[in-house]
Design an enzyme around this catalytic site. Structure first.
Site, PDB file in Angstrom:
ATOM      1  CG  HIS A   1      -0.189   7.088   5.249  1.00 46.41           C
ATOM      2  ND1 HIS A   1       0.939   7.584   5.855  1.00 46.41           N
ATOM      3  CD2 HIS A   1       0.030   5.753   5.106  1.00 46.41           C
ATOM      4  CE1 HIS A   1       1.804   6.591   6.079  1.00 46.41           C
ATOM      5  NE2 HIS A   1       1.265   5.462   5.637  1.00 46.41           N
TER       6      HIS A   1
ATOM      7  N   GLY B   1       0.827  -1.198   0.000  1.00 44.77           N
ATOM      8  CA  GLY B   1       0.000   0.000   0.000  1.00 44.77           C
ATOM      9  C   GLY B   1       0.859   1.244   0.000  1.00 44.77           C
TER      10      GLY B   1
ATOM     11  CB  CYS C   1       4.639   2.605   7.637  1.00 47.51           C
ATOM     12  SG  CYS C   1       4.237   4.074   6.681  1.00 47.51           S
ATOM     13  CG  LEU C   2       6.612   1.257   1.739  1.00 50.18           C
ATOM     14  CD1 LEU C   2       6.135   1.551   0.327  1.00 50.18           C
ATOM     15  CD2 LEU C   2       7.787   0.291   1.708  1.00 50.18           C
TER      16      LEU C   2
ATOM     17  CG  HIS D   1      -1.044   1.518   7.263  1.00 51.40           C
ATOM     18  ND1 HIS D   1      -0.132   1.154   8.224  1.00 51.40           N
ATOM     19  CD2 HIS D   1      -0.366   2.309   6.387  1.00 51.40           C
ATOM     20  CE1 HIS D   1       1.043   1.712   7.949  1.00 51.40           C
ATOM     21  NE2 HIS D   1       0.934   2.407   6.834  1.00 51.40           N
ATOM     22  CD  GLU D   2      -1.339   2.424   2.661  1.00 49.21           C
ATOM     23  OE1 GLU D   2      -0.921   3.588   2.536  1.00 49.21           O
ATOM     24  OE2 GLU D   2      -0.590   1.472   2.981  1.00 49.21           O
TER      25      GLU D   2
ATOM     26  CD  GLN E   1       3.143   5.981   2.688  1.00 51.19           C
ATOM     27  OE1 GLN E   1       2.215   5.393   2.152  1.00 51.19           O
ATOM     28  NE2 GLN E   1       4.110   5.350   3.325  1.00 51.19           N
TER      29      GLN E   1
HETATM   30 NI    NI Z   1       2.200   3.687   5.760  1.00 51.01          NI
END
Ligand code: NI
Length: 163
Positions: free
Chosen positions: A136, A46, A90-91, A132-133, A51
């Site tokens: 953001h 995701g 998370c990236l 989660h996404e 991000q």
């Molecule tokens: Ni994330």
């Protein structure tokens, strides 16, 4: 398509609230394609627009199911139920993982890549990814919800990790 630079925890942009997308411009199409490429290149499941430094309400998710990837513009969770507790990553928080409790079922409505209304019902990993996404898009990272310490990553196959 192009790989975009992934912003990391501590960068101000990750704490901001994203704006609704009013129309599917060519610029937005390019952004979506770049987000997909960036997510796959990073082995993620995701990615949200902030991000990659863009404050628009767009996320991409691919948990490997037959319906993905999900391209979600202006997504909203309209139903949720149950509870699941598990590891998340998370990236934007590289090398780390932590335990987060999320709903086990969510239903989300959004506009798809053709800017047409769509909805998705997700359980398990997909429900976790959607939560989660979407966080953001409102400037929230999973680390705010972690139960116990943030740990160095030692991923298991069924963990949710963007990276
Ligand atoms: Ni994330």
């Amino acid at each position: 398509m192009a790989i975009r630079n992934i912003r990391e925890q501590g960068e101000e942009i990750l704490g901001k609230v994203c704006k609704e997308v009013a129309e599917l411009t060519e610029r937005n199409v390019i952004l979506i394609n770049d987000m997909l490429e960036t997510m796959y290149e990073a082995d993620g499941v995701g990615l949200a627009a902030p991000q990659v430094g863009i404050l628009k309400r767009i996320v991409v998710i691919d948990v490997g199911d037959e319906h993905g990837p999900y391209i979600m513009i202006n997504p909203r969770i309209v139903e949720s139920s149950g509870e699941q507790t598990g590891n998340e990553g998370c990236l934007s928080v590289p090398g780390k993982t932590g335990i987060v409790t999320r709903p086990d079922y969510v239903k989300a409505v959004y506009l798809d890549e053709k800017f047409e209304p769509a909805e998705v019902e997700g359980t398990g990993l997909l429900a976790r990814a959607i939560c989660h996404e979407l966080d953001h898009l409102d400037g929230h990272l999973y680390v705010e919800k972690v139960e116990g310490p943030l740990m160095d990553v030692a991923p298991l196959d069924d963990d949710y990790e963007e990276e």
